[in-house]
Design an enzyme around this catalytic site. Structure first.
Site, PDB file in Angstrom:
ATOM      1  N   ASN A 184      42.605  45.028  35.947  1.00 28.45           N
ATOM      2  CA  ASN A 184      43.871  45.685  36.299  1.00 28.45           C
ATOM      3  C   ASN A 184      44.464  44.690  37.250  1.00 28.45           C
ATOM      4  O   ASN A 184      43.963  44.639  38.608  1.00 28.45           O
ATOM      5  CB  ASN A 184      43.296  47.066  36.814  1.00 28.45           C
ATOM      6  CG  ASN A 184      44.559  47.615  37.672  1.00 28.45           C
ATOM      7  OD1 ASN A 184      45.938  47.362  37.198  1.00 28.45           O
ATOM      8  ND2 ASN A 184      44.474  48.792  38.202  1.00 28.45           N
ATOM      9  N   HIS A 199      45.826  56.013  37.288  1.00 29.06           N
ATOM     10  CA  HIS A 199      45.203  55.388  38.284  1.00 29.06           C
ATOM     11  C   HIS A 199      45.366  56.026  39.631  1.00 29.06           C
ATOM     12  O   HIS A 199      46.528  56.730  39.929  1.00 29.06           O
ATOM     13  CB  HIS A 199      45.719  53.745  38.496  1.00 29.06           C
ATOM     14  CG  HIS A 199      45.030  52.917  39.323  1.00 29.06           C
ATOM     15  ND1 HIS A 199      45.562  52.845  40.487  1.00 29.06           N
ATOM     16  CD2 HIS A 199      44.104  52.191  39.078  1.00 29.06           C
ATOM     17  CE1 HIS A 199      44.585  51.840  41.113  1.00 29.06           C
ATOM     18  NE2 HIS A 199      43.616  51.511  40.383  1.00 29.06           N
ATOM     19  N   GLU A 221      36.986  56.164  39.650  1.00 28.60           N
ATOM     20  CA  GLU A 221      37.175  55.050  40.906  1.00 28.60           C
ATOM     21  C   GLU A 221      37.387  55.785  42.143  1.00 28.60           C
ATOM     22  O   GLU A 221      38.301  56.569  42.379  1.00 28.60           O
ATOM     23  CB  GLU A 221      38.799  54.395  40.528  1.00 28.60           C
ATOM     24  CG  GLU A 221      38.680  53.619  39.044  1.00 28.60           C
ATOM     25  CD  GLU A 221      39.580  52.583  39.399  1.00 28.60           C
ATOM     26  OE1 GLU A 221      39.192  51.669  39.151  1.00 28.60           O
ATOM     27  OE2 GLU A 221      40.806  52.783  39.524  1.00 28.60           O
ATOM     28  N   GLY A 257      40.307  48.494  46.492  1.00 26.20           N
ATOM     29  CA  GLY A 257      40.922  47.598  47.300  1.00 26.20           C
ATOM     30  C   GLY A 257      40.234  47.417  48.658  1.00 26.20           C
ATOM     31  O   GLY A 257      41.036  46.689  49.510  1.00 26.20           O
TER      32      GLY A 257
HETATM   33  P1  PGA Z   1      39.707  46.757  43.215  1.00 28.05           P
HETATM   34  O1  PGA Z   1      40.635  47.528  42.292  1.00 28.05           O
HETATM   35  O2  PGA Z   1      38.620  46.032  42.314  1.00 28.05           O
HETATM   36  O3  PGA Z   1      40.839  45.790  43.840  1.00 28.05           O
HETATM   37  O4  PGA Z   1      39.003  47.516  44.299  1.00 28.05           O
HETATM   38  C1  PGA Z   1      40.156  48.563  41.269  1.00 28.05           C
HETATM   39  C2  PGA Z   1      41.439  49.308  40.690  1.00 28.05           C
HETATM   40  O5  PGA Z   1      41.982  49.783  41.402  1.00 28.05           O
HETATM   41  O6  PGA Z   1      41.347  49.665  39.311  1.00 28.05           O
END
Ligand code: PGA
Length: 247
Positions: free
Chosen positions: A11, A91, A162, A168
Site C-alpha cells: 500500500n 483502510h 490492521e 505507520g
Molecule cells: P505501515 O502501513 O506498514 O506503514 O504501518 C500499513 C498500512 O497502513 O496498510
C-alpha cells in the site's frame, strides 16, 4: 485441508513516483516466489507498471458509484480497465480522515466485486479500544456490518487486520497479539460460512518490515501482509515477499 496462498500487498498510500514504479517492477520481475504479490500505487501510476506475471495491481480505494458526476472519484470498472485485479477498501485512513463508515465500506466492497476486483477489506481497533479490552467486540461489530448481510463476500474478498495503533507508528502487534485476532476473525466469520472462513485470506498490516515479518508469517492464521512504509523500499519489500509462506 485447505491451502491459502500467501498474499503480500503493498500500500503505497500517497507516495511513490514513475521512477519507483519502474524500479519496483524490475525488482519483482527477477524474483521467484510462490506467494501472490500485489502493488497498490496511487492509481495514476498503474500505467507505469508493465503487464507482468510476477505481480498483480490494485487500487487503494474505489468509488461507491458506477459512473457519473462524482468529481475526483475512480470507479471499479476504471480500476479494472487500468489493470487492477484488487482494491483496498475501508483502510483506517479512509475511515478516519474521509469519514468512511461500515456501510460505505460495504457498498465499495460490493461495487468492487461486481467489477471482478477482489476487495481487501480492512478492520482494526484503536489504541483506546485495545486498552479497554474491546478489541474483539469492535472487530466483531465491523465484520458483522460487512459480512452478516452479504456472507457471499467471504468467498470473494480478503480481510486485512490492521490495528490502528500499529499503522505507520513503528509499533507492530506481536505475532501472538496478531494471531489471536486473526484466529478470532476466522472463527467469527465461520458463523456465516464455515467453508469460506477456512479459505479466506486474513493478512496483517501495521509496521510490517523485513525484520518482523518472518515471526508473523509463522503464525497459522496470518496469511500475508499489507505493507505500507516498507513497501516503498524495493529491497525490503522483496525480502518480505520472499519470507511469505502458504498455509
Ligand atoms: P505501515 O502501513 O506498514 O506503514 O504501518 C500499513 C498500512 O497502513 O496498510
Amino acid at each position: 485441508m485447505t491451502t491459502r496462498r500467501a498474499l503480500i500487498a503493498a500500500n503505497w498510500k500517497m507516495n511513490g513516483s514513475v521512477e519507483l514504479a519502474q524500479t519496483m517492477s524490475s525488482a519483482l520481475s527477477s524474483l521467484t516466489v510462490h506467494s501472490e504479490i500485489l502493488i497498490c500505487p496511487p492509481v495514476i501510476f498503474l500505467a507505469n507498471f508493465p503487464k507482468n506475471a510476477s505481480y498483480q495491481l490494485g487500487g487503494q480505494n474505489v468509488s461507491t458509484e458506477i459512473q457519473g458526476a462524482f468529481t475526483g472519484e475512480i470507479s471499479a470498472d476504471m480500476l479494472r480497465e487500468s489493470g487492477a485485479t484488487y482494491t483496498i477498501v475501508g483502510h483506517s485512513e479512509r475511515r478516519a480522515l474521509y469519514g468512511e463508515t461500515d456501510s460505505v465500506v460495504l457498498a465499495k466492497a460490493l461495487r468492487a466485486v461486481s467489477a471482478k476486483l477482489t476487495p481487501i477489506i480492512c478492520f482494526g481497533e484503536t489504541l483506546a479500544e485495545r486498552q479497554q479490552e474491546k478489541t474483539f467486540e469492535v472487530i466483531a461489530q465491523h465484520l458483522d456490518a460487512v459480512y452478516a448481510a452479504h456472507p457471499e463476500l467471504l468467498a470473494a474478498s480478503v480481510i486485512a487486520y490492521e490495528p490502528i495503533w500499529a499503522i505507520g507508528t513503528g509499533e507492530t502487534a506481536s505475532p501472538e497479539q496478531a494471531q489471536a485476532v486473526h484466529e478470532f476473525i476466522r472463527q467469527h466469520v465461520a458463523k456465516y460460512d464455515a467453508n469460506a472462513a477456512e479459505k479466506i485470506r486474513i493478512i496483517y498490516g501495521g509496521s510490517v518490515n523485513a525484520d518482523n515479518c518472518q515471526a508473523l508469517f509463522a503464525k497459522p492464521d496470518i496469511d500475508g501482509a499489507l505493507v505500507g512504509g516498507a513497501s516503498l523500499k524495493p529491497a525490503e519489500f522483496t525480502a518480505i515477499c520472499l519470507a511469505a509462506r502458504d498455509k
